[in-house]
Design an enzyme around this catalytic site. Structure first.
Site, PDB file in Angstrom:
ATOM      1  N   ASN A  69      65.574 -61.334 -43.239  1.00 22.32           N
ATOM      2  CA  ASN A  69      66.070 -62.709 -43.094  1.00 22.32           C
ATOM      3  C   ASN A  69      66.970 -62.921 -41.872  1.00 22.32           C
ATOM      4  O   ASN A  69      67.067 -64.036 -41.360  1.00 22.32           O
ATOM      5  CB  ASN A  69      66.846 -63.068 -44.375  1.00 22.32           C
ATOM      6  CG  ASN A  69      67.746 -64.265 -44.187  1.00 22.32           C
ATOM      7  OD1 ASN A  69      67.280 -65.402 -44.188  1.00 22.32           O
ATOM      8  ND2 ASN A  69      69.043 -64.030 -44.003  1.00 22.32           N
ATOM      9  N   TYR A  82      64.450 -69.056 -29.452  1.00 23.94           N
ATOM     10  CA  TYR A  82      64.321 -69.103 -30.919  1.00 23.94           C
ATOM     11  C   TYR A  82      62.876 -69.393 -31.333  1.00 23.94           C
ATOM     12  O   TYR A  82      62.295 -68.708 -32.184  1.00 23.94           O
ATOM     13  CB  TYR A  82      65.259 -70.182 -31.466  1.00 23.94           C
ATOM     14  CG  TYR A  82      65.304 -70.270 -32.975  1.00 23.94           C
ATOM     15  CD1 TYR A  82      66.112 -69.419 -33.720  1.00 23.94           C
ATOM     16  CD2 TYR A  82      64.536 -71.218 -33.663  1.00 23.94           C
ATOM     17  CE1 TYR A  82      66.161 -69.507 -35.113  1.00 23.94           C
ATOM     18  CE2 TYR A  82      64.574 -71.307 -35.048  1.00 23.94           C
ATOM     19  CZ  TYR A  82      65.391 -70.453 -35.770  1.00 23.94           C
ATOM     20  OH  TYR A  82      65.433 -70.540 -37.146  1.00 23.94           O
ATOM     21  N   LYS A  89      60.176 -67.033 -33.482  1.00 22.97           N
ATOM     22  CA  LYS A  89      59.561 -67.409 -34.753  1.00 22.97           C
ATOM     23  C   LYS A  89      58.029 -67.443 -34.639  1.00 22.97           C
ATOM     24  O   LYS A  89      57.319 -67.071 -35.574  1.00 22.97           O
ATOM     25  CB  LYS A  89      60.115 -68.752 -35.242  1.00 22.97           C
ATOM     26  CG  LYS A  89      61.628 -68.716 -35.560  1.00 22.97           C
ATOM     27  CD  LYS A  89      61.976 -67.690 -36.631  1.00 22.97           C
ATOM     28  CE  LYS A  89      63.454 -67.723 -37.001  1.00 22.97           C
ATOM     29  NZ  LYS A  89      63.816 -66.751 -38.048  1.00 22.97           N
ATOM     30  N   ASP A 100      73.353 -53.475 -38.196  1.00 29.23           N
ATOM     31  CA  ASP A 100      72.808 -54.372 -37.182  1.00 29.23           C
ATOM     32  C   ASP A 100      71.298 -54.141 -37.166  1.00 29.23           C
ATOM     33  O   ASP A 100      70.837 -53.049 -36.789  1.00 29.23           O
ATOM     34  CB  ASP A 100      73.432 -54.017 -35.822  1.00 29.23           C
ATOM     35  CG  ASP A 100      72.880 -54.860 -34.681  1.00 29.23           C
ATOM     36  OD1 ASP A 100      71.804 -55.461 -34.826  1.00 29.23           O
ATOM     37  OD2 ASP A 100      73.527 -54.893 -33.620  1.00 29.23           O
ATOM     38  N   VAL A 101      70.536 -55.151 -37.594  1.00 28.66           N
ATOM     39  CA  VAL A 101      69.089 -54.936 -37.771  1.00 28.66           C
ATOM     40  C   VAL A 101      68.345 -54.703 -36.457  1.00 28.66           C
ATOM     41  O   VAL A 101      67.191 -54.288 -36.472  1.00 28.66           O
ATOM     42  CB  VAL A 101      68.407 -56.116 -38.531  1.00 28.66           C
ATOM     43  CG1 VAL A 101      68.928 -56.219 -39.951  1.00 28.66           C
ATOM     44  CG2 VAL A 101      68.559 -57.425 -37.767  1.00 28.66           C
TER      45      VAL A 101
HETATM   46  P1  NAD Z   1      73.119 -67.977 -41.126  1.00 23.22           P
HETATM   47  O1  NAD Z   1      73.715 -67.987 -39.761  1.00 23.22           O
HETATM   48  O2  NAD Z   1      73.969 -68.334 -42.279  1.00 23.22           O
HETATM   49  O3  NAD Z   1      72.464 -66.554 -41.442  1.00 23.22           O
HETATM   50  C1  NAD Z   1      72.000 -65.664 -40.487  1.00 23.22           C
HETATM   51  C2  NAD Z   1      72.418 -64.279 -40.951  1.00 23.22           C
HETATM   52  O4  NAD Z   1      71.888 -63.300 -40.049  1.00 23.22           O
HETATM   53  C3  NAD Z   1      73.948 -64.119 -40.956  1.00 23.22           C
HETATM   54  O5  NAD Z   1      74.351 -63.580 -42.202  1.00 23.22           O
HETATM   55  C4  NAD Z   1      74.201 -63.137 -39.825  1.00 23.22           C
HETATM   56  O6  NAD Z   1      75.320 -62.282 -40.045  1.00 23.22           O
HETATM   57  C5  NAD Z   1      72.898 -62.348 -39.847  1.00 23.22           C
HETATM   58  N1  NAD Z   1      72.717 -61.612 -38.593  1.00 23.22           N
HETATM   59  C6  NAD Z   1      72.809 -62.083 -37.317  1.00 23.22           C
HETATM   60  N2  NAD Z   1      72.643 -61.072 -36.448  1.00 23.22           N
HETATM   61  C7  NAD Z   1      72.425 -59.951 -37.198  1.00 23.22           C
HETATM   62  C8  NAD Z   1      72.188 -58.598 -36.891  1.00 23.22           C
HETATM   63  N3  NAD Z   1      72.134 -58.175 -35.610  1.00 23.22           N
HETATM   64  N4  NAD Z   1      72.012 -57.707 -37.902  1.00 23.22           N
HETATM   65  C9  NAD Z   1      72.080 -58.106 -39.190  1.00 23.22           C
HETATM   66  N5  NAD Z   1      72.290 -59.377 -39.540  1.00 23.22           N
HETATM   67  C10 NAD Z   1      72.472 -60.288 -38.557  1.00 23.22           C
HETATM   68  O7  NAD Z   1      71.849 -68.931 -41.040  1.00 23.22           O
HETATM   69  P2  NAD Z   1      70.653 -69.160 -42.070  1.00 23.22           P
HETATM   70  O8  NAD Z   1      70.266 -70.579 -41.936  1.00 23.22           O
HETATM   71  O9  NAD Z   1      70.970 -68.628 -43.412  1.00 23.22           O
HETATM   72  O10 NAD Z   1      69.504 -68.303 -41.378  1.00 23.22           O
HETATM   73  C11 NAD Z   1      68.805 -67.274 -42.058  1.00 23.22           C
HETATM   74  C12 NAD Z   1      67.396 -67.168 -41.507  1.00 23.22           C
HETATM   75  O11 NAD Z   1      66.694 -68.385 -41.801  1.00 23.22           O
HETATM   76  C13 NAD Z   1      67.315 -66.989 -39.988  1.00 23.22           C
HETATM   77  O12 NAD Z   1      66.266 -66.090 -39.670  1.00 23.22           O
HETATM   78  C14 NAD Z   1      66.969 -68.388 -39.504  1.00 23.22           C
HETATM   79  O13 NAD Z   1      66.298 -68.386 -38.276  1.00 23.22           O
HETATM   80  C15 NAD Z   1      66.083 -68.872 -40.636  1.00 23.22           C
HETATM   81  N6  NAD Z   1      65.953 -70.333 -40.712  1.00 23.22           N
HETATM   82  C16 NAD Z   1      66.970 -71.131 -41.099  1.00 23.22           C
HETATM   83  C17 NAD Z   1      66.777 -72.506 -41.167  1.00 23.22           C
HETATM   84  C18 NAD Z   1      67.846 -73.450 -41.615  1.00 23.22           C
HETATM   85  O14 NAD Z   1      67.597 -74.670 -41.578  1.00 23.22           O
HETATM   86  N7  NAD Z   1      69.003 -72.998 -42.050  1.00 23.22           N
HETATM   87  C19 NAD Z   1      65.547 -73.060 -40.827  1.00 23.22           C
HETATM   88  C20 NAD Z   1      64.516 -72.213 -40.425  1.00 23.22           C
HETATM   89  C21 NAD Z   1      64.728 -70.856 -40.377  1.00 23.22           C
END
Ligand code: NAD
Length: 265
Positions: free
Chosen positions: A92, A164, A168, A65-66
Site C-alpha cells: 500500500n 505519480y 500507478k 522503508d519499502v
Molecule cells: P498516506 O500518506 O496516509 O499513506 C501513505 C503511507 O505510505 C504512509 O503511511 C507513509 O508512511 C507510507 N510510506 C511512504 N513512503 C514509504 C516508504 N519508503 N516505506 C514504507 N512506507 C512508506 O496516504 P493514503 O491515501 O493512505 O495512501 C495509501 C496508498 O493509496 C498510496 O499508494 C496512494 O497512492 C494510494 N491512493 C490513495 C488515494 C486517496 O485518495 N487517498 C487515491 C488513490 C490511491
C-alpha cells in the site's frame, strides 16, 4: 457471505495512516494477524496494534522503508519470527511529490518511482518467494493473496503529477504481469484503484472549495473514506474472491466513468 481470515497472516505496508491503517484494522477485524508496517510514524502504528490486541486480535509493528531491499527482507523475517508464515500482502505504501513537468526535478521523479513502484515490486517479489517456500498452509484456497494499492491514475492521466501517474500505470502492468506469472502456483494477485479518498496524502484537495470542485468528478456524490478501501481489501484477501485473479477493483464512486460527459449525449 462473511469474509473471514482466521488463522491467516497479513502484512500491510504504510499502515500507520490512511488507507493502509484502515486495511490493517479491517483485516484484523476479519480475524487475520496483522503486521503493521510504518516508515516514519511508529506511534499510530503502535496504537493500532494495541487496539487490535485489546480486542483479542494479533498484531505487531515493523519499521521498514519499502524501497530498500534489506528493509523488505527484514519486514518479512520479522513477520515469520512473530507468526510463522504469511498469507496476505497489501502493498500500500505510496507518496506524491507534485510539480509541473518542466519544474519537476529528477529527485522528485525518482523518489516517487522508488517508493510507489520499486517498493511494491520488492514487497510482491518477497511475498511470492515466501508463498513458494512455505507451501500450502491450509488456511485458504489460494496459497497466497497479494493486493497492490494502485489509483484511478493508472488509467486517468494527471497533469502536474507525471511521476505519480507513471508509477500507478506501472503498478497496473506489474500487477497483471505478476498475476499471469504466478497464478499457476495458486497465488492470486490483484489491485485496488481508489478514487478520491480523504486521507493525509490529499488533505488539501478534499476539503473546502477544492473538495467541492472534486465532487463534480464523482458521480456517486461523496468523497470516499478509508473504510471503503479496507472493505475491498478484506474481500480480495478472502476466499469469497477466490476466482478473481489479475483484476483491478476501482473504489472510486464512479470517477472513472468520464463524469464530464454527463448530460452531453
Ligand atoms: P498516506 O500518506 O496516509 O499513506 C501513505 C503511507 O505510505 C504512509 O503511511 C507513509 O508512511 C507510507 N510510506 C511512504 N513512503 C514509504 C516508504 N519508503 N516505506 C514504507 N512506507 C512508506 O496516504 P493514503 O491515501 O493512505 O495512501 C495509501 C496508498 O493509496 C498510496 O499508494 C496512494 O497512492 C494510494 N491512493 C490513495 C488515494 C486517496 O485518495 N487517498 C487515491 C488513490 C490511491
Amino acid at each position: 457471505m462473511e469474509c473471514r481470515l482466521d488463522k491467516q497472516v497479513a502484512i500491510v505496508t504504510g499502515a500507520s495512516s490512511g488507507l493502509g491503517y484502515a486495511c490493517a484494522e479491517q483485516l484484523a477485524d476479519a480475524g487475520a494477524a496483522v503486521v503493521i508496517n510504518y516508515h516514519s510514524q511508529p506511534k499510530p502504528a503502535e496504537e493500532l496494534a494495541s487496539r487490535i490486541k485489546a480486542a483479542g486480535g494479533r498484531a505487531i509493528t515493523v519499521g521498514a522503508d519499502v524501497s530498500q531491499e534489506a528493509d523488505v527482507a527484514s519486514l518479512f523475517a520479522k513477520t515469520l519470527e512473530a507468526f510463522g508464515g504469511v498469507d496476505i500482502l497489501v502493498a500500500n505504501s505510496g507518496m506524491q511529490k507534485d510539480a509541473p513537468l518542466t519544474a519537476m526535478t529528477l529527485d522528485q521523479w525518482e523518489a516517487v518511482l522508488k517508493v510507489n513502484l520499486t517498493g511494491q515490486f520488492l514487497c510482491v517479489q518477497t511475498a511470492v518467494r515466501q508463498f513458494e517456500a512455505q507451501g500450502d498452509r491450509g488456511v485458504s484456497r489460494a496459497r497466497g493473496k497479494i493486493i497492490c494499492m494502485s489509483s484511478v491514475h493508472q488509467v486517468i492521466p494527471w497533469a502536474g503529477h507525471v511521476n505519480y501517474a507513471a508509477s500507478k500505470g506501472g503498478i497496473m502492468m506489474m500487477m497483471q504481469t505478476i498475476a499471469q506469472e504466478v497464478a499457476e502456483k495458486g497465488i492470486r494477485v490483484n489491485a485496488i484503484a481508489p478514487g478520491a479518498i480523504r486521507t493525509a496524502i490529499n488533505a488539501s484537495e478534499t476539503e473546502g472549495e477544492k473538495g467541492a470542485a472534486l465532487l463534480k468528478l464523482i458521480p456517486y456524490g461523496r468523497i470516499g473514506v478509508a473504510e471503503d478501501v479496507g472493505k475491498a481489501a478484506v474481500w480480495l484477501a478472502s476466499d469469497q474472491s477466490d476466482y478473481v485473479v489479475g483484476t483491478t477493483i476501482f473504489v472510486d464512486g464512479g470517477m472513472t466513468l468520464y463524469p464530464e460527459f454527463r448530460g452531453n449525449g
